[in-house]
Design a protein around this motif. Structure first.
Motif, mmCIF file in Angstrom:
data_model
loop_
_atom_site.group_PDB
_atom_site.id
_atom_site.type_symbol
_atom_site.label_atom_id
_atom_site.label_comp_id
_atom_site.label_asym_id
_atom_site.label_seq_id
_atom_site.Cartn_x
_atom_site.Cartn_y
_atom_site.Cartn_z
ATOM 1 N N THR A 50 -3.228 4.339 5.625
ATOM 2 C CA THR A 50 -4.661 4.357 5.879
ATOM 3 C C THR A 50 -5.336 3.051 5.458
ATOM 4 O OG1 THR A 50 -4.923 5.491 3.760
ATOM 5 C CG2 THR A 50 -4.907 6.855 5.750
ATOM 6 N N VAL A 51 -4.745 2.361 4.492
ATOM 7 C CA VAL A 51 -5.303 1.072 4.060
ATOM 8 C C VAL A 51 -5.301 0.087 5.220
ATOM 9 C CG1 VAL A 51 -5.043 -0.846 2.444
ATOM 10 C CG2 VAL A 51 -4.524 1.484 1.712
ATOM 11 N N VAL A 78 -9.931 -2.446 11.390
ATOM 12 C CA VAL A 78 -11.234 -2.205 12.025
ATOM 13 C C VAL A 78 -12.103 -3.463 12.055
ATOM 14 C CG1 VAL A 78 -13.410 -0.975 11.793
ATOM 15 C CG2 VAL A 78 -11.257 0.276 11.651
ATOM 16 N N TRP A 96 -8.408 0.382 7.485
ATOM 17 C CA TRP A 96 -9.600 -0.251 6.948
ATOM 18 C C TRP A 96 -9.560 -1.760 7.126
ATOM 19 C CZ3 TRP A 96 -13.681 2.544 6.110
ATOM 20 C CH2 TRP A 96 -13.539 3.880 5.771
ATOM 21 N N SER A 134 0.830 -1.202 0.000
ATOM 22 C CA SER A 134 0.000 0.000 0.000
ATOM 23 C C SER A 134 0.866 1.255 0.000
ATOM 24 C CB SER A 134 -0.928 0.004 1.217
ATOM 25 O OG SER A 134 -0.172 0.027 2.414
#
Length: 263
Positions: free
Chosen positions: A175-176, A182, A179, A171
């Motif tokens: 931020t990937v 979570v 996701w 990536s």
């Protein structure tokens, strides 16, 4: 050439060197420590104070036996996320490529990272468990059960860290990872920790029982209570073997590609 080979350290020694380097780095930076220890400890204390008595009154079972394993596993995953956020930076700055060019075995850096995650998790789990003991957790099992209790989150975090490495090395931004983490951490709290599965809607119970974190939390709970643990361990082991078969090749190939990119 022979003398050069003799001077090279063993794979284990090289992995331990990388492991120690990471542990030292984490001790100097607060992010990993906060997410791996202080955040889950805070969640444990707050959850027990807010709903512990209610669950005890409704079910007759002390929720601390489910909360400590839940918070220990969640803390391990939070810490792995904090550590994994640095991987894209290390790749883009060329640090991974520099480590790849060192006169060491190629896999020792990745092994050292996974070993560091395991060591960090054992220490964090011990601290969270100590807080749980102060809040009423009592071990009915023997010393071997206690050791196994402390080691289970380390197995989880090694597999989880492989997935983190597989994603982070591919990536462009960290931020990937968020996701991905979570829903993964949501499985921890939607497990057999608290509330008990029997209190959930009927249609939801089979889904919760079959997901991998339920077997993990159930195994830790049984180890603490001195109950039957074989079924939970077997289910957890099957999940672990299956997940390793999927994420380990992705982690190795992603780490290799990132290191050889030369950036």
């Amino acid at each position: 050439m022979t003398s050069h080979a003799e001077l090279r350290s063993s794979y284990v020694a090289e992995s331990l060197l990388f492991c120690n380097q990471l542990l030292t780095h984490w001790r100097r930076g607060p992010a990993v420590t906060i997410q791996a220890v202080f955040l889950p400890t805070f969640l444990l204390i707050m959850y027990q104070l807010l709903v512990g008595e209610s669950i005890l009154r409704i079910t007759g079972a002390d929720s601390i036996y489910g909360l400590v394993p839940t918070c220990a596993v969640a803390g391990a995953m939070f810490g792995a996320l904090a550590a994994g956020m640095t991987i894209p930076v290390e790749r883009d700055s060329g640090l991974l490529s520099q480590m790849w060019l060192l006169p060491v075995r190629r896999g020792s850096a990745l092994t050292g990272r996974l070993l560091a995650e395991a060591v960090r998790t054992v220490v964090a789990t011990a601290l969270i468990t100590a807080v749980g003991i102060g809040m009423g957790l009592r071990f009915e099992g023997n010393l071997l059960a206690l050791i196994a209790f402390l080691l289970v989150p380390s197995v989880v975090v090694v597999i989880f860290s492989m997935a983190i490495v597989a994603i982070a090395t591919r990536s462009k931004r960290g931020t990937v990872l968020v996701w991905f983490v979570v829903p993964a951490i949501s499985l921890v709290f939607a497990s057999s920790g608290a509330p008990p599965i029997e209190m959930l809607p009927t249609w939801m119970q089979p889904l919760v029982r079959l997901q991998p974190m339920s077997a993990t939390i159930s195994a830790m709970r049984a180890l603490a209570e001195g109950g039957p643990v074989l079924e939970a361990v077997l289910v957890g082991t099957l999940w672990a073997v299956g997940l390793v078969a999927v994420v380990a090749p992705l982690a190795i190939s992603g780490y290799r590609a990132a290191a050889e990119s030369g950036r």
